[in-house]
Design a protein around this motif. Structure first.
Motif, PDB file in Angstrom:
ATOM      1  N   GLU A 153       0.818  -1.287  -0.102  1.00  0.00           N
ATOM      2  CA  GLU A 153      -0.022   0.017  -0.107  1.00  0.00           C
ATOM      3  C   GLU A 153       0.769   1.261   0.038  1.00  0.00           C
ATOM      4  N   SER A 175       1.776   4.841   5.334  1.00  0.00           N
ATOM      5  CA  SER A 175       0.379   5.421   5.957  1.00  0.00           C
ATOM      6  C   SER A 175       0.844   6.273   7.282  1.00  0.00           C
ATOM      7  N   LYS A 218      -2.280   8.681   3.427  1.00  0.00           N
ATOM      8  CA  LYS A 218      -1.770   7.775   2.788  1.00  0.00           C
ATOM      9  C   LYS A 218      -1.659   8.306   1.194  1.00  0.00           C
ATOM     10  N   THR A 219      -1.118   7.369   0.431  1.00  0.00           N
ATOM     11  CA  THR A 219      -0.983   7.706  -0.979  1.00  0.00           C
ATOM     12  C   THR A 219      -2.277   7.602  -1.444  1.00  0.00           C
TER      13      THR A 219
END
Length: 189
Positions: free
Chosen positions: A25, A28, A89-90
């Motif tokens: 992911e 974060s 987050k991204t």
């Protein structure tokens, strides 16, 4: 040339923004910026104290290169860092970042100002740690930094009034940094 990789988010942790990298992911943020109190809690720091491991790595690589090739480094621009710390987050939509910019442009500017100060200090410390006798002074590079302090979006989207009477881009400012950069460069000659 040689490239030294250091993650864009590295200067966030000394500011009080905790993050981790989640497999599959990306980064974060544990405590995303949500309000004025979160922005007020951000700490200013001396990169020579809190990010010395990065500066030591730069010095080691420069010694190993011995001036044979340039060492290229990079850092996250303030808008990029703002997107991470607000979104947590991204992302690709930047919903929370846009919400902050439209609903609270003053807070967005305050956050960008803190991130810009952090970027300037971090880049200056990195440059000083890598300086060879023939390197340009850090002030030469710092004079070029304002180009990254405002997002491409805010420079290219002139404000318009929508049907509700709201300005569609309250964040837009007349770009004046070009003159200040050329003035700063000519004043050193």
């Amino acid at each position: 040339a040689a490239i030294l990789f250091s993650d864009l988010l590295i200067p966030l942790e000394p500011m009080g923004i905790r993050f981790d990298f989640v497999k599959g992911e990306g980064p974060s943020i544990e405590n995303p910026i949500q309000d004025e109190a979160d922005i007020a809690r951000l700490r200013r720091f001396d990169p020579r104290e809190h990010l010395d491991h990065v500066l030591q790595a730069i010095r080691q690589v420069q010694r190993a290169l011995g001036g044979r090739v340039p060492l290229i480094g990079f850092a996250g621009a303030p808008f990029t860092l703002m997107s991470y710390v607000v979104e947590g987050k991204t992302g690709k939509q930047f919903t929370d970042t846009k919400r902050l910019m439209f609903a609270s442009p003053g807070l967005a500017h305050e956050l960008l100002a803190k991130l810009t100060d952090t970027c300037i200090g971090y880049l200056a410390a990195r440059h000083r740690s890598s300086a060879l006798p023939s390197s340009p002074p850090a002030s030469t590079l710092i004079a070029q930094l304002p180009t990254c302090t405002t997002s491409w979006w805010s420079l290219r989207q002139k404000p318009r009034t929508n049907s509700s009477g709201l300005t569609t881009n309250p964040f837009w400012r007349e770009p004046t940094w070009k003159n200040s950069v050329s003035t700063a460069a000519s004043s050193r000659r």
